[in-house]
Design a protein around this motif. Structure first.
Motif, short mmCIF file in Angstrom:
data_model
loop_
_atom_site.label_atom_id
_atom_site.label_comp_id
_atom_site.label_asym_id
_atom_site.label_seq_id
_atom_site.Cartn_x
_atom_site.Cartn_y
_atom_site.Cartn_z
N GLN A 169 -22.08 60.43 -111.62
CA GLN A 169 -22.14 60.21 -110.18
C GLN A 169 -22.34 58.72 -109.95
O GLN A 169 -23.05 58.05 -110.71
N ILE A 170 -21.75 58.21 -108.89
CA ILE A 170 -21.92 56.80 -108.52
C ILE A 170 -22.63 56.76 -107.17
O ILE A 170 -22.20 57.39 -106.22
N ILE A 171 -23.71 55.98 -107.12
CA ILE A 171 -24.49 55.85 -105.89
C ILE A 171 -24.01 54.59 -105.16
O ILE A 171 -24.14 53.47 -105.68
N SER A 172 -23.49 54.78 -103.98
CA SER A 172 -22.95 53.69 -103.17
C SER A 172 -24.01 52.64 -102.88
O SER A 172 -25.15 52.96 -102.55
N LYS A 173 -23.61 51.38 -103.00
CA LYS A 173 -24.44 50.22 -102.65
C LYS A 173 -25.72 50.11 -103.46
O LYS A 173 -26.66 49.45 -103.04
N ALA A 174 -25.77 50.74 -104.62
CA ALA A 174 -26.95 50.63 -105.49
C ALA A 174 -26.62 49.70 -106.65
O ALA A 174 -25.50 49.73 -107.18
N ASP A 175 -27.60 48.90 -107.05
CA ASP A 175 -27.42 48.05 -108.22
C ASP A 175 -28.16 48.67 -109.40
O ASP A 175 -28.62 49.82 -109.33
N HIS A 176 -28.30 47.92 -110.48
CA HIS A 176 -28.94 48.45 -111.69
C HIS A 176 -30.38 48.89 -111.43
O HIS A 176 -30.84 49.87 -111.98
N ASN A 177 -31.08 48.18 -110.57
CA ASN A 177 -32.49 48.48 -110.29
C ASN A 177 -32.71 49.28 -109.01
O ASN A 177 -33.84 49.46 -108.59
N PHE A 178 -31.63 49.70 -108.38
CA PHE A 178 -31.71 50.41 -107.11
C PHE A 178 -32.48 49.59 -106.07
O PHE A 178 -33.23 50.13 -105.27
N LYS A 179 -32.26 48.27 -106.10
CA LYS A 179 -32.92 47.38 -105.16
C LYS A 179 -32.57 47.79 -103.73
O LYS A 179 -31.41 47.94 -103.37
N GLY A 180 -33.61 48.00 -102.93
CA GLY A 180 -33.41 48.44 -101.56
C GLY A 180 -33.06 49.92 -101.43
O GLY A 180 -32.81 50.42 -100.34
N LYS A 181 -33.02 50.63 -102.54
CA LYS A 181 -32.65 52.04 -102.55
C LYS A 181 -33.71 52.86 -103.31
O LYS A 181 -33.38 53.86 -103.96
N LEU A 182 -34.95 52.44 -103.23
CA LEU A 182 -36.02 53.13 -103.94
C LEU A 182 -36.13 54.59 -103.53
O LEU A 182 -36.31 55.48 -104.36
N ASP A 183 -35.98 54.87 -102.24
CA ASP A 183 -36.05 56.26 -101.78
C ASP A 183 -34.91 57.10 -102.36
O ASP A 183 -35.11 58.27 -102.70
N THR A 184 -33.73 56.52 -102.47
CA THR A 184 -32.59 57.21 -103.07
C THR A 184 -32.88 57.53 -104.53
O THR A 184 -32.60 58.63 -105.01
N PHE A 185 -33.44 56.56 -105.24
CA PHE A 185 -33.80 56.74 -106.64
C PHE A 185 -34.80 57.91 -106.79
O PHE A 185 -34.60 58.81 -107.60
N LYS A 186 -35.85 57.89 -105.99
CA LYS A 186 -36.88 58.93 -106.06
C LYS A 186 -36.30 60.31 -105.74
O LYS A 186 -36.60 61.29 -106.40
N LYS A 187 -35.46 60.37 -104.73
CA LYS A 187 -34.84 61.65 -104.33
C LYS A 187 -33.97 62.19 -105.46
O LYS A 187 -33.99 63.39 -105.76
N LEU A 188 -33.22 61.32 -106.08
CA LEU A 188 -32.34 61.70 -107.19
C LEU A 188 -33.15 62.32 -108.34
O LEU A 188 -32.82 63.39 -108.85
N VAL A 189 -34.23 61.66 -108.71
CA VAL A 189 -35.09 62.15 -109.80
C VAL A 189 -35.74 63.47 -109.41
O VAL A 189 -35.75 64.43 -110.20
N MET A 190 -36.27 63.55 -108.20
CA MET A 190 -36.94 64.77 -107.76
C MET A 190 -35.98 65.96 -107.74
O MET A 190 -36.32 67.05 -108.20
N GLN A 191 -34.79 65.78 -107.20
CA GLN A 191 -33.82 66.87 -107.15
C GLN A 191 -33.47 67.36 -108.54
O GLN A 191 -33.40 68.57 -108.78
N PHE A 192 -33.26 66.45 -109.46
CA PHE A 192 -32.90 66.85 -110.81
C PHE A 192 -34.05 67.55 -111.52
O PHE A 192 -33.87 68.60 -112.14
N ALA A 193 -35.24 67.00 -111.39
CA ALA A 193 -36.40 67.57 -112.08
C ALA A 193 -36.78 68.94 -111.55
O ALA A 193 -37.22 69.81 -112.31
#
Length: 176
Positions: free
Chosen positions: A149-173
């Motif tokens: 999956q590719i997350i739009s407008k995200a860089d390697h560190n998910f800069k400015g997309k911390l909530d997207t990162f957390k949601k991704l991990v939570m959904q998978f876990a």
């Protein structure tokens, strides 16, 4: 760390701590534990540390003897590690790798030998390894559900997309 028969094992990126940016790993661990009662371990990735996932999981299992299923989540260097070595532990059911720097031959070997149910590889649109995301999909010989999956407008560190990162991990876990 304590929990039911499932363990969520989060391996951070190179030089990563158990805290992460704005305590993201500890926050995720707490939410996963509170919502499902799973045991959660966040493993740091100090510079120059050996990359031996099986050894780490064996150490954890001395404390969590009732764990029947392991969900691996790796970020960057940790993502590469879970893709390459996750198959070595038969309790691993699912793998989420976020922005792994792909070393395709070793990664392919790890994926081919993985007998768990699911592998998901996620890249930020601006991550240097995003160009290799389609290689994951082309591994047709896999018996495992494997997707990228590719997350739009995200860089390697998910800069400015911390909530997207957390949601991704939570959904998978937390998916059943």
């Amino acid at each position: 760390m304590f929990g039911k028969s499932k363990l969520v094992f989060i391996k951070t990126g190179a030089a990563g701590s158990i805290y992460g940016y704005k305590n993201k790993y500890l926050e995720l661990a707490s939410k996963i534990q509170n919502e499902r009662g799973y045991a959660v371990v966040v493993s740091a990735n100090p510079v120059g540390s050996p990359l031996n996932l099986q050894e780490e999981l064996e150490k954890v299992s001395t404390y969590l003897i009732d764990v029947k299923e392991i969900i691996l989540i790796g970020i960057s260097r940790g993502g590469l590690l879970v893709l390459q070595q996750g198959y070595l532990n038969t309790k691993v059911s699912r793998i989420l790798a976020i922005n792994p720097p792909l070393a395709i031959n070793k990664t392919k070997k790890g994926l081919i030998n993985f007998s768990g149910a699911k592998v998901q590889v996620v890249f930020g649109q601006s991550d240097p390894s995003v160009d290799y995301s389609d290689l994951i999909e082309r591994l047709e010989i896999l018996e495992t559900d494997c997707s990228s999956q590719i997350i739009s407008k995200a860089d390697h560190n998910f800069k400015g997309k911390l909530d997207t990162f957390k949601k991704l991990v939570m959904q998978f876990a937390l998916e059943e």
